[in-house]
Enzyme design. Structure first.
Site, PDB file in Angstrom:
ATOM      1  CB  THR A   1      -0.812  -0.010   1.351  1.00 22.01           C
ATOM      2  OG1 THR A   1      -1.756  -1.126   0.961  1.00 22.01           O
ATOM      3  CG2 THR A   1      -1.713   1.215   1.371  1.00 22.01           C
TER       4      THR A   1
ATOM      5  CD  GLN B   1      -2.154 -10.945  -5.095  1.00 17.82           C
ATOM      6  OE1 GLN B   1      -1.609 -12.120  -5.016  1.00 17.82           O
ATOM      7  NE2 GLN B   1      -2.773 -10.481  -3.802  1.00 17.82           N
TER       8      GLN B   1
ATOM      9  CB  SER C   1       3.712  -6.698  -0.901  1.00 21.21           C
ATOM     10  OG  SER C   1       3.160  -6.928   0.369  1.00 21.21           O
ATOM     11  N   GLY C   2       6.038  -7.980   0.723  1.00 28.13           N
ATOM     12  CA  GLY C   2       6.660  -9.209   1.421  1.00 28.13           C
ATOM     13  C   GLY C   2       5.651 -10.351   1.839  1.00 28.13           C
ATOM     14  CG  HIS C   3       1.679  -9.773   3.470  1.00 29.77           C
ATOM     15  ND1 HIS C   3       0.352 -10.311   3.424  1.00 29.77           N
ATOM     16  CD2 HIS C   3       1.384  -8.526   3.025  1.00 29.77           C
ATOM     17  CE1 HIS C   3      -0.597  -9.059   3.137  1.00 29.77           C
ATOM     18  NE2 HIS C   3       0.246  -8.283   2.638  1.00 29.77           N
TER      19      HIS C   3
ATOM     20  CB  THR D   1      14.837   3.224  11.750  1.00 24.43           C
ATOM     21  OG1 THR D   1      15.226   4.583  12.430  1.00 24.43           O
ATOM     22  CG2 THR D   1      16.034   2.182  12.375  1.00 24.43           C
TER      23      THR D   1
ATOM     24  CB  CYS E   1      -8.803  -4.713   1.271  1.00 21.84           C
ATOM     25  SG  CYS E   1      -7.048  -5.328   1.318  1.00 21.84           S
TER      26      CYS E   1
HETATM   27  N1  PLP Z   1      -1.848  -4.472  -4.498  1.00 20.37           N
HETATM   28  C1  PLP Z   1      -2.622  -5.704  -4.517  1.00 20.37           C
HETATM   29  C2  PLP Z   1      -2.809  -6.133  -5.997  1.00 20.37           C
HETATM   30  C3  PLP Z   1      -2.813  -6.463  -3.575  1.00 20.37           C
HETATM   31  O1  PLP Z   1      -3.328  -7.761  -3.584  1.00 20.37           O
HETATM   32  C4  PLP Z   1      -2.530  -5.826  -2.332  1.00 20.37           C
HETATM   33  C5  PLP Z   1      -2.795  -6.697  -0.982  1.00 20.37           C
HETATM   34  O2  PLP Z   1      -3.682  -7.451  -0.949  1.00 20.37           O
HETATM   35  C6  PLP Z   1      -1.754  -4.672  -2.060  1.00 20.37           C
HETATM   36  C7  PLP Z   1      -1.582  -3.876  -3.259  1.00 20.37           C
HETATM   37  C8  PLP Z   1      -1.782  -4.073  -0.776  1.00 20.37           C
HETATM   38  O3  PLP Z   1      -0.353  -4.688  -0.170  1.00 20.37           O
HETATM   39  P1  PLP Z   1      -0.150  -4.730   1.457  1.00 20.37           P
HETATM   40  O4  PLP Z   1      -0.991  -5.657   2.258  1.00 20.37           O
HETATM   41  O5  PLP Z   1       1.307  -5.223   1.480  1.00 20.37           O
HETATM   42  O6  PLP Z   1      -0.243  -3.115   1.726  1.00 20.37           O
END
Ligand code: PLP
Length: 379
Positions: free
Chosen positions: A72, A181, A201-203, A239, A324
């Site tokens: 995000t 993704q 994104s890491g997760h 940091t 989300c």
């Molecule tokens: N963009 C996409 C296509 C995503 O699927 C997601 C998370 O579901 C995000 C952005 C946001 O990533 P983060 O959860 O690391 O903020």
């Protein structure tokens, strides 16, 4: 994962053991990478190595990687500061109606500040065509934001082709790609699309939550979103999250070492879709997904929120769209112009290379039973 049957890998992934080990080690070595003494310099050395790993995974050089707190943040930074690069030329942004909220809400906010946003609509299968983008380009267009893989349908967007079209129209237009993704889930690296800015994104790749990266193509003079102590070459103050970054890099390393991951993911998705079609009456495939790890199905007329809850009570984890959404109907499926009954029963399934046939069979049986115990609420 105890007794959970998990098919929601697009929402988040379990932390890989290698990532956990790397994080614990980094937490023990608590030095601040900005400190001048040896303990700090060691932390800075580790970050340097991790940046090189992420760069390899993205297909770029280490100098083009800037750590963030999440996908995000990367999307916000790229879009909010990307538009400023075209300040003198105009205030027109192009994006797609199937983007993640991190992109769409950021564009909406910019709209309130006087920018004009064109949102390209997908067809019934969730696809966007390069021609649509070409037709939307204007002399005052300053930024295009297009995702690599849709998080609800698994559709791959034609990013590389669109980058070529945009740059042929005007090389000064900034191209941002949300590759959250698509990162490590496709044969080609995100940087090979040619985009100027790329969010990951890491997760979503076996790393921890709370870390991501923004790729800034060499020569793109993006201003910082966060100002302060001047970390990350002055472009992202704060940091460095040493443990999060260590976990992210370790997850990328072990993912890259698994050469058959894409084929295994595709195979388990194909198996699950076949079994669902055989076993669950009325089930329709909403999108088989181009990317190996995501697809969407629907039980027309059934309330997907109830299906998700009933399956969840049995330890079977799926979702009715992006995690989300929090229960709101999916804007992605709605933009595809699907019949109301199809929207109501829409379910996203997402897979890992290690998902098993036994797990898939449990999902199929749970959905079959749920479809018999719950009634459709619309026809
Ligand atoms: N963009 C996409 C296509 C995503 O699927 C997601 C998370 O579901 C995000 C952005 C946001 O990533 P983060 O959860 O690391 O903020």
């Amino acid at each position: 994962m105890n007794s959970l049957t998990y098919f929601d890998y697009a929402a988040t992934t379990p932390l890989r053991p290698e990532a956990m080990d790397a994080m614990i080690q980094a937490l023990r070595h608590f030095g601040n990478p900005s400190s001048r003494y040896a303990y700090g310099r060691e932390a800075a050395q580790s970050i340097k190595a991790h940046r090189e790993t992420i760069a390899r995974a993205l297909g770029c050089t280490a100098g083009e990687i800037f750590f963030t707190s999440c996908g995000t943040e990367g999307d916000n930074w790229a879009i909010r500061k990307g538009v400023e690069l075209g300040r003198r030329r105009g205030k027109h942004i192009i994006t797609t109606a199937v983007e993640h909220a991190a992109v769409l809400e950021t564009c909406r906010d910019l709209e309130r500040q006087g920018y004009e946003v064109t949102c390209l609509s997908p067809d019934r299968s969730g696809r966007i065509r390069t021609e649509q983008l070409r037709a939307a380009l204007r002399p005052d267009t300053v930024l295009v934001s297009m995702m690599l893989v849709n998080n609800e349908t698994g559709v791959i967007l034609p990013v590389a082709d669109c980058v070529r079209a945009v740059k042929a129209f005007d090389p000064a237009i900034v191209f941002h790609c949300d590759a959250v993704q698509g990162f490590l889930k496709l044969p080609d690296s995100p940087a090979s699309t040619g985009a100027d800015l790329i969010t990951v994104s890491g997760h979503k790749v076996g790393g921890p939550k709370g870390v991501g990266a923004l790729y800034i193509k060499k020569g793109t003079r993006l201003a910082p979103l966060l100002t302060g102590g001047g970390q990350e070459e002055g472009l992202r103050s704060g940091t460095e999250a040493t443990a999060q970054i260590a976990g992210f890099a370790a997850a990328c390393l072990s993912t890259m070492a698994d050469n058959s991951r894409l084929e295994r993911t595709q195979a388990i998705k194909n198996y699950t879709l076949e079994r669902l079609k055989e076993a669950v009456p009325h089930l329709e495939i909403l999108s088989a997904g181009d990317a190996p790890h995501i697809c969407a199905v629907t039980l027309p007329g059934y309330p997907s929120e109830v299906l998700v809850r009933v399956l969840g009570d049995q330890g079977v984890c799926i979702s009715s769209g992006s995690a989300c959404h929090k229960g709101k109907p999916s804007h992605v499926f709605a933009a595809m112009g699907l019949p109301k009954a199809w929207l109501s029963g829409a379910l996203r399934l997402s897979f890992s290379p290690d998902s098993t046939r036994e797990e898939a069979d449990r999902l199929v049986e749970a959905l079959r039973q749920a479809s018999q115990s719950i009634f459709p609420t619309m026809s």
